[in-house]
Design a protein around this motif. Sequence first.
Motif, PDB file in Angstrom:
ATOM      1  N   GLU A 174     -37.485 -38.429  29.583  1.00  0.00           N
ATOM      2  CA  GLU A 174     -37.647 -37.527  28.443  1.00  0.00           C
ATOM      3  C   GLU A 174     -37.024 -36.161  28.740  1.00  0.00           C
ATOM      4  O   GLU A 174     -36.322 -35.608  27.898  1.00  0.00           O
ATOM      5  N   ARG A 227     -41.935 -29.109  24.495  1.00  0.00           N
ATOM      6  CA  ARG A 227     -43.325 -29.094  24.981  1.00  0.00           C
ATOM      7  C   ARG A 227     -44.296 -28.662  23.900  1.00  0.00           C
ATOM      8  O   ARG A 227     -45.460 -29.057  23.916  1.00  0.00           O
ATOM      9  N   GLN A 228     -43.832 -27.859  22.942  1.00  0.00           N
ATOM     10  CA  GLN A 228     -44.708 -27.451  21.841  1.00  0.00           C
ATOM     11  C   GLN A 228     -45.013 -28.627  20.926  1.00  0.00           C
ATOM     12  O   GLN A 228     -46.087 -28.705  20.337  1.00  0.00           O
ATOM     13  N   LYS A 229     -44.065 -29.549  20.815  1.00  0.00           N
ATOM     14  CA  LYS A 229     -44.256 -30.736  19.979  1.00  0.00           C
ATOM     15  C   LYS A 229     -45.123 -31.775  20.680  1.00  0.00           C
ATOM     16  O   LYS A 229     -46.022 -32.356  20.090  1.00  0.00           O
ATOM     17  N   LYS A 230     -44.804 -32.026  21.962  1.00  0.00           N
ATOM     18  CA  LYS A 230     -45.540 -33.025  22.725  1.00  0.00           C
ATOM     19  C   LYS A 230     -45.292 -32.803  24.209  1.00  0.00           C
ATOM     20  O   LYS A 230     -44.255 -32.285  24.609  1.00  0.00           O
ATOM     21  N   GLU A 231     -46.242 -33.222  25.022  1.00  0.00           N
ATOM     22  CA  GLU A 231     -46.107 -33.094  26.466  1.00  0.00           C
ATOM     23  C   GLU A 231     -44.948 -33.963  26.967  1.00  0.00           C
ATOM     24  O   GLU A 231     -44.788 -35.098  26.519  1.00  0.00           O
ATOM     25  N   ILE A 232     -44.163 -33.434  27.894  1.00  0.00           N
ATOM     26  CA  ILE A 232     -43.076 -34.203  28.506  1.00  0.00           C
ATOM     27  C   ILE A 232     -43.699 -35.020  29.632  1.00  0.00           C
ATOM     28  O   ILE A 232     -44.268 -34.460  30.566  1.00  0.00           O
ATOM     29  N   GLU A 233     -43.599 -36.345  29.526  1.00  0.00           N
ATOM     30  CA  GLU A 233     -44.307 -37.208  30.468  1.00  0.00           C
ATOM     31  C   GLU A 233     -43.413 -37.902  31.482  1.00  0.00           C
ATOM     32  O   GLU A 233     -43.894 -38.333  32.525  1.00  0.00           O
TER      33      GLU A 233
END
Length: 166
Positions: free
Chosen positions: A35, A25-31
């Motif tokens: 994922e 989640r720090q890298k990118k939002e889990i959508e």
Amino acid sequence: LYRIIRDYGEDRFAKNIAKHIVQARQKKEIETTGELTEIIRASIPAKVRATGGHPAKRTFQAIRIELNHELEVLQDNLDTMIDLLNPAPGGRLSIITFHSLEDRIVKNRFRTNENPCICPPDFPVCVCGRKSRGRVITRKPILPTDQEMEENPRSKSAKLRVFEKS
């Protein structure tokens, strides 16, 4: 997140799963659930992934239980369900559980309704005045047969418990 996965998912890799989810989640939002499934799969050792069921099953279950407050709803409504049974003796409440925490709640609430006395065991007679509301029909839960599990693999964890109003 760790507490939810550990307590409701009863997953021994809860700490590692929670850590991997937070890092992702720090890298990118889990959508998507896909994922999330991949993140969970990566946080479980390959040797363990090879055996057992789907690696994300327990985590998704834990999140669902937490978000829907499933255990609290069950705990809060069991007595009401017994009250709503036919007032004549013989009304039965049957509950199928699919999770050990659910089963424990049902078993304990049924027992409490069968024997609600809170007097110390060394009292010669009951003075609390609490009356039994019925009896537990199934001392041990009814489990699916091998044939049932073969026809419906999802029934594997099912446990049926029955309470009869008196």
